[in-house]
Write an enzyme that holds these catalytic residues in place. Structure first.
Site, PDB file in Angstrom:
ATOM      1  N   GLY A  55       4.312  -1.150 -12.533  1.00 38.35           N
ATOM      2  CA  GLY A  55       3.576  -2.367 -12.859  1.00 38.35           C
ATOM      3  C   GLY A  55       2.191  -2.322 -12.241  1.00 38.35           C
ATOM      4  O   GLY A  55       1.727  -1.287 -11.774  1.00 38.35           O
ATOM      5  N   ALA A  56       1.512  -3.500 -12.260  1.00 36.59           N
ATOM      6  CA  ALA A  56       0.116  -3.585 -11.791  1.00 36.59           C
ATOM      7  C   ALA A  56      -0.720  -2.519 -12.511  1.00 36.59           C
ATOM      8  O   ALA A  56      -1.410  -1.713 -11.893  1.00 36.59           O
ATOM      9  CB  ALA A  56       0.035  -3.438 -10.279  1.00 36.59           C
ATOM     10  N   GLN A  63      12.006   4.083  -3.255  1.00 33.95           N
ATOM     11  CA  GLN A  63      10.929   4.972  -2.818  1.00 33.95           C
ATOM     12  C   GLN A  63      10.025   4.342  -1.773  1.00 33.95           C
ATOM     13  O   GLN A  63       9.010   4.929  -1.400  1.00 33.95           O
ATOM     14  CB  GLN A  63      10.124   5.472  -4.017  1.00 33.95           C
ATOM     15  CG  GLN A  63       9.288   4.431  -4.740  1.00 33.95           C
ATOM     16  CD  GLN A  63       8.710   4.979  -6.040  1.00 33.95           C
ATOM     17  OE1 GLN A  63       9.402   5.147  -7.031  1.00 33.95           O
ATOM     18  NE2 GLN A  63       7.413   5.266  -6.045  1.00 33.95           N
ATOM     19  N   HIS A 120      -3.306   3.903 -16.012  1.00 35.26           N
ATOM     20  CA  HIS A 120      -2.072   3.832 -16.811  1.00 35.26           C
ATOM     21  C   HIS A 120      -2.401   3.811 -18.301  1.00 35.26           C
ATOM     22  O   HIS A 120      -1.726   4.461 -19.107  1.00 35.26           O
ATOM     23  CB  HIS A 120      -1.275   2.568 -16.469  1.00 35.26           C
ATOM     24  CG  HIS A 120      -0.777   2.510 -15.052  1.00 35.26           C
ATOM     25  ND1 HIS A 120      -1.290   1.651 -14.110  1.00 35.26           N
ATOM     26  CD2 HIS A 120       0.188   3.222 -14.414  1.00 35.26           C
ATOM     27  CE1 HIS A 120      -0.653   1.816 -12.964  1.00 35.26           C
ATOM     28  NE2 HIS A 120       0.249   2.768 -13.115  1.00 35.26           N
TER      29      HIS A 120
HETATM   30  O1  PAF Z   1       3.930   6.795  -9.768  1.00 37.44           O
HETATM   31  C1  PAF Z   1       4.632   5.761  -9.821  1.00 37.44           C
HETATM   32  O2  PAF Z   1       4.190   4.674 -10.219  1.00 37.44           O
HETATM   33  C2  PAF Z   1       6.082   5.834  -9.388  1.00 37.44           C
HETATM   34  O3  PAF Z   1       6.252   6.709  -8.322  1.00 37.44           O
HETATM   35  C3  PAF Z   1       7.036   6.179 -10.536  1.00 37.44           C
HETATM   36  C4  PAF Z   1       6.775   7.570 -11.100  1.00 37.44           C
HETATM   37  C5  PAF Z   1       6.899   5.141 -11.653  1.00 37.44           C
HETATM   38  C6  PAF Z   1       8.485   6.150 -10.041  1.00 37.44           C
HETATM   39  O4  PAF Z   1       8.829   4.909  -9.552  1.00 37.44           O
END
Ligand code: PAF
Length: 305
Positions: free
Chosen positions: A36-37, A66, A42
């Site tokens: 998100g964000a 994570q 992206h």
């Molecule tokens: O890069 C990220 O935003 C995250 O590490 C991912 C790959 C979506 C995994 O949660």
């Protein structure tokens, strides 16, 4: 290739995702995974995916696995409506936005993907367990979305390397595509965490891309010239608390020796105010060398989309 600015289908559960995927006319699906964000980095991943695939699925999942106990999970920006606007604009077909209990129905998984020794270096040294959490969720999301290709940014170079390793080592039937880092006009690498920066932090943060540029400009003179040039920029900015500045082999992450000539990764991590930022540049070390967008030996999508 279908061009559409229709609002993407939104799936919150596994069943909704399956139904949304089955409703797509083609099985030619690429996935862009996010927490998100969303920002233009992206959007660039999505555009690159759309160029080569009929359909794009974006996942929006703030993966608790994570984040370490003292990290920024609770304050991580949550901007779902804005994210949907970006996904709509970029022509995404399906957004999968599950909650943790959908992804981890039995709670924290007892069995996880181990990132191994590469996962304990650089980012992994500062964030123990981080890459096990990343690989575990990436593996699950690859299964759930059943995508043919997955697009990741070069900005998270170690993550990208580890995802490539997992796909290769564990025979995931998916192509991993890397997309060059997208930067603001002043050089700051786009990151969801940039929203934490105050105006003065942001000024300080520019030293990271300046250091990488300086390193790239010194690349034809060899590894120590690269390291020296980058370090000189960083020591001029005492408010950037450098965690690491390294020039490493792109596949092993081992420091490249002075005789080394070829592709290398110049990577930096620093704390600025309350924010930890990372940045990197791929480069070629040796005569005629300099910064490059992405490494040559991997399939990649270029940013001009
Ligand atoms: O890069 C990220 O935003 C995250 O590490 C991912 C790959 C979506 C995994 O949660």
């Amino acid at each position: 290739m279908t061009t559409t600015t229709a609002v993407p289908a939104v799936a919150h559960t596994r069943e909704e995702l399956k139904a949304a995927r089955e409703a797509l006319p083609s099985r030619d699906v690429a996935v862009v995974m996010t927490m998100g964000a969303l920002h233009d980095g992206h959007a660039q991943l999505i555009r690159a995916a759309r160029q080569r695939h009929e359909h794009v699925v974006v996942t929006i999942f703030l993966n608790p696995l994570q984040f370490g106990p003292k990290e920024d999970l609770s304050r991580y920006p949550r901007t779902f409506d804005d994210d949907m606007a970006i996904c709509t604009q970029a022509g995404v077909d399906v957004v999968f936005a599950p909650t943790p209990d959908v992804v981890y129905p039995d709670g924290d998984p007892g069995v996880r993907v181990s990132a191994g020794p590469l996962g304990a270096m650089l980012e992994g040294a500062s964030r123990p367990g981080h890459f096990d959490g990343v690989l575990t969720v990436v593996g699950k999301l690859l299964h759930l979305t059943a995508a043919r290709s997955a697009y990741f940014g070069q900005k998270d170079a170690q993550q990208l390397l580890l995802i490539r390793r997992m796909v290769r080592d564990l025979d995931f039937p998916v192509e991993v595509v890397s997309v060059p880092t997208v930067r603001e006009d002043d050089g700051l690498a786009m990151s969801s965490r940039n929203t934490y920066l105050t105006d003065s932090d942001r000024e300080v943060a520019l030293c990271l891309s300046r250091a990488l540029r300086a390193g790239g400009e010194a690349a034809s003179y060899g590894p120590s010239a690269v390291r020296r040039a980058a370090r000189e920029v960083l020591v001029d900015e005492p408010l950037a608390l450098v965690d690491y500045l390294v020039l490493v082999h792109p596949l092993t992450l081992a420091d490249v020796p002075e005789w080394y000539r070829g592709e290398a990764l110049l990577a930096v991590a620093a704390r600025i105010g309350t924010t930890r930022l990372i940045d990197n540049t791929p480069l070629v070390v040796g005569p005629g060398g300099g910064a490059i967008d992405v490494f040559s030996d991997v399939p990649h999508a270029r940013a001009e989309v």
